[in-house]
Design a protein around this motif. Structure first.
Motif, mmCIF file in Angstrom:
data_model
loop_
_atom_site.group_PDB
_atom_site.id
_atom_site.type_symbol
_atom_site.label_atom_id
_atom_site.label_comp_id
_atom_site.label_asym_id
_atom_site.label_seq_id
_atom_site.Cartn_x
_atom_site.Cartn_y
_atom_site.Cartn_z
ATOM 1 N N GLN A 93 0.800 -1.221 0.000
ATOM 2 C CA GLN A 93 0.000 0.000 0.000
ATOM 3 C C GLN A 93 0.833 1.272 0.000
ATOM 4 O OE1 GLN A 93 -2.789 -0.355 3.261
ATOM 5 N NE2 GLN A 93 -3.461 -2.390 2.591
ATOM 6 N N GLY A 94 2.139 1.125 -0.156
ATOM 7 C CA GLY A 94 2.993 2.294 -0.345
ATOM 8 C C GLY A 94 3.545 2.912 0.922
ATOM 9 N N TYR A 95 3.321 2.276 2.090
ATOM 10 C CA TYR A 95 3.849 2.850 3.325
ATOM 11 C C TYR A 95 5.382 2.889 3.316
ATOM 12 C CZ TYR A 95 -0.789 2.559 5.511
ATOM 13 O OH TYR A 95 -2.111 2.723 5.817
ATOM 14 N N THR A 96 5.996 1.819 2.798
ATOM 15 C CA THR A 96 7.463 1.774 2.780
ATOM 16 C C THR A 96 8.037 2.868 1.895
ATOM 17 O OG1 THR A 96 7.467 -0.612 3.171
ATOM 18 C CG2 THR A 96 9.456 0.334 2.226
ATOM 19 N N VAL A 97 7.466 3.035 0.711
ATOM 20 C CA VAL A 97 7.952 4.078 -0.203
ATOM 21 C C VAL A 97 7.769 5.451 0.419
ATOM 22 C CG1 VAL A 97 7.582 5.161 -2.442
ATOM 23 C CG2 VAL A 97 7.525 2.673 -2.247
ATOM 24 N N ALA A 98 6.598 5.676 1.023
ATOM 25 C CA ALA A 98 6.343 6.972 1.664
ATOM 26 C C ALA A 98 7.311 7.197 2.819
ATOM 27 C CB ALA A 98 4.895 7.031 2.158
ATOM 28 N N ASN A 99 7.641 6.117 3.533
ATOM 29 C CA ASN A 99 8.541 6.250 4.666
ATOM 30 C C ASN A 99 9.964 6.596 4.218
ATOM 31 O OD1 ASN A 99 8.751 5.638 7.744
ATOM 32 N ND2 ASN A 99 10.520 4.645 6.836
ATOM 33 N N THR A 100 10.444 5.913 3.173
ATOM 34 C CA THR A 100 11.787 6.221 2.679
ATOM 35 C C THR A 100 11.846 7.641 2.135
ATOM 36 O OG1 THR A 100 11.220 5.186 0.561
ATOM 37 C CG2 THR A 100 12.369 3.833 2.155
ATOM 38 N N HIS A 101 10.764 8.087 1.480
ATOM 39 C CA HIS A 101 10.723 9.465 0.990
ATOM 40 C C HIS A 101 10.783 10.449 2.158
ATOM 41 C CE1 HIS A 101 9.611 12.995 -1.321
ATOM 42 N NE2 HIS A 101 8.625 13.220 -0.465
ATOM 43 N N GLU A 102 10.024 10.150 3.213
ATOM 44 C CA GLU A 102 10.014 11.047 4.372
ATOM 45 C C GLU A 102 11.383 11.091 5.036
ATOM 46 O OE1 GLU A 102 7.787 11.607 8.714
ATOM 47 O OE2 GLU A 102 7.063 10.096 7.290
#
Length: 596
Positions: A93-102
């Motif tokens: 659901q994209g949590y990992t990608v959003a986390n690395t971006h943050e």
């Protein structure tokens, strides 16, 4: 290769690091990891259904008795799959990608706050490796590895607990065998951890070496040193290979021991089961079910510790991220203030760079009136550049204070302070973007017309117009497609567009030819009108008309005054002037090197 032994982070602290790394998504990550454990336990219950299922089918096929267990096992498997799918939704659901971006954004913001004195000690490749590689290693593989580890540890234990009900002896043997993973893992983890940290450090150094070599290729080729520098780079590659080889060699025997122990443990279960069957004290159907289950677990059990290596990779990455984020910015006084005037004062300033014994500035005092031109002169290493860096607040002095308009620097917000000062460096850094973007970065809201006006004032509109795409022409890496004089004028146009009340010039014409120097000097004349200007000068003839000249020697103010007064004093400045004038009188008269 360093002989220091990196400390190994306890698992509890690694867990806390993971939660910190997940930032605002830590609750979702925690829930996902717990769900994976639950999914593994449910899968263990599903596999345990094979014991009553086999008892219903062996030796006579009682499908009526077997069907409920088959259905129960299927439902439990579906439930386990559903829970695991939801848990790994952190990835899907994209949590990992959003986390690395943050995390990257957070570290980018941290780079803006870190005192530049500390940042200058870090190699660009190391920072790049932290921002890219270490962030990606933070969570990207966590859930996949956690699912494998849960399947290798929790599922067998649940099966063993259920087996206690059917045959306490086999259940007890399973409970003794499967927990062997924990002491084996604790035995190998320190070595894995040290290896992963050493490997991460070596990868960072290699990344820095590659970046440095690539950026320095023009200079290296001109100096015919590409081979020598390549040898240094190859040395870094060899060190990395050595660390990887040592890791493989040292890990081979322990890994083989681990796999062998787990395989022998599985064989022990099989041998004990067969023995009990022969003795007539164990149902052969139960043994058949246990054999199927144990064979299914043999590979995950044998490779469990290898899965755990990824945890050590994450721990090494988290450590480097934490180290960068833990650097504290320079203290900020509240409430913030903003100066009304722009005279500059240095009062009893002492400053030493980190990890140096000698002081760069000692008891330095100076007053720079508003709307005046002050020149800083002195031998290399005397502290001239340090004075300007302290004014830009790359660091704070250990003693004394620096004020602008009577306001101490630490009372001015960093963004506001940066807005008060324009800098034209001797070595201009341009970004691989259009000329328009490189000028506009001084004031992002400036219109195209305002950028062009600044370019005209900096005497660079003419050469820009001759370029293939005009203001949209890309300047190349570090501005490599432009000449030195063109880069300087772009830098001055940037400073003119910024329109800051304080201007610092770091010998901007020192490395230019005569024609470029004339153009750059005309651009500087447009820049410095009605501003407080500080010039770092090596050629004294360029600052003879300064309102005041500060002679810096060994971190102290040796002399201060105008050009003619300093010459009359017959002090340090006069000797520097005479030395430069005598050098001008020397010139070559022939190719044989005869001078007059």
């Amino acid at each position: 290769m360093s002989t220091d032994t990196p400390s190994i982070t306890p698992l509890k602290e690694t867990w806390q690091q993971l939660m910190r790394g997940a930032r605002g998504r830590s609750a979702r990550l925690r829930a996902s990891l717990i769900a994976l454990a639950v999914a593994a336990a449910v899968q263990g219950l599903a596999l345990a259904c094979m014991m009553p299922l086999f008892q219903s089918l062996i030796p006579t096929a009682d499908w009526q008795g077997a069907l409920p267990w088959l259905l129960t096992m299927s439902v439990l498997m579906l439930i386990s799959l559903g829970i695991r799918w939801w848990a790994q939704g952190f990835d899907y659901q994209g949590y990992t990608v959003a986390n690395t971006h943050e995390l990257r954004t957070l570290m980018g913001e941290q780079l803006r706050r870190i005192p530049l004195e500390l940042l200058q000690d870090k190699r660009a490749g190391e920072v790049n490796a932290t921002l890219l590689g270490n962030v990606d290693e933070n969570l990207n593989y966590l859930l996949t590895v956690a699912a494998m580890m849960a399947h290798a540890l929790i599922t067998p234990v649940v099966v063993a607990l259920v087996a206690l009900y059917f045959d306490w002896r086999m259940g007890l043997i399973l409970l003794l065998v499967f927990p062997l993973l924990i002491p084996l893992y604790r035995w190998r983890r320190p070595a894995f951890g040290r290896g992963m940290q050493m490997l991460a450090d070596a990868n960072q150094r290699t990344s820095s070496d590659i970046l440095e070599y690539t950026q320095g290729l023009p200079v290296l080729r001109a100096a015919c040193c590409t081979g020598e520098k390549a040898a240094y780079l190859s040395g870094g590659f060899l060190e990395l290979e050595k660390i990887q080889t040592i890791g493989q060699q040292k890990g081979a025997k322990p890994n083989l021991i681990l796999a062998t122990v787990m395989e022998l443990a599985v064989l022990l279960v099989v041998f004990a089961g067969i023995l009990f069957v022969v003795q007539g004290s164990l149902d052969i159907a139960l043994l058949a079910a246990l054999l199927v289950i144990v064979v299914r677990f043999s590979e995950p059990l044998a490779t469990f510790v290898l899965y755990a290596k990824v945890i050590d990779i994450m721990e090494a990455a988290l450590g480097k991220i934490d180290a960068l984020l833990s650097i504290k910015p320079l203290p900020q006084q509240t409430p913030a203030q903003l100066p009304d005037s722009f005279e500059i004062c240095f009062e009893g300033v002492d400053f030493s760079y980190a990890n140096t014994e000698s002081a760069t500035l000692q008891g330095f005092n100076a007053h720079l009136p508003a709307c005046s031109l002050t020149a800083l002169v002195g031998p290399s290493g005397s502290g001239k550049t340090t004075i300007t860096r302290l004014l830009m607040r790359h660091a704070d002095p250990q003693k004394g204070r620096i004020t602008i308009g009577g306001v101490e620097l630490h009372a001015i917000e960093p963004e506001k302070l940066n807005g008060l000062i324009s800098v034209v460096f001797q070595d201009v850094y341009l970004f691989d973007d259009s000329i328009l973007a490189n000028i506009r970065m001084a004031r992002p809201d400036a219109s195209d017309e305002e950028v062009e006006t600044a370019a005209r004032a900096a005497h660079c509109h003419e050469f820009i117009s001759r370029l293939p795409e005009g203001y949209q022409t890309r300047v190349g890496d570090i501005g490599g497609r432009l000449s030195g004089g063109e880069r300087q004028r772009i830098s001055i146009a940037r400073a003119i567009l910024k329109d800051a009340p304080i201007v610092i010039l770091d010998e901007p014409t020192a490395a230019l030819d005569t024609e470029s120097e004339v153009a750059v000097q005309a651009a500087i004349d447009a820049l410095v009108r009605k501003r407080t200007v500080i010039v770092i000068a090596h050629r004294l003839s360029t600052i003879a008309g300064a309102d005041q000249i500060l002679v810096i020697d060994q971190g102290q103010l040796a002399e201060c005054g105008q050009h003619h007064k300093l010459l009359a004093n017959q002090g340090r400045y006069a000797r520097m002037w005479q030395a430069q004038q005598s050098i001008k009188a020397w010139h070559f008269t022939s190719s044989e090197g005869v001078v007059s």
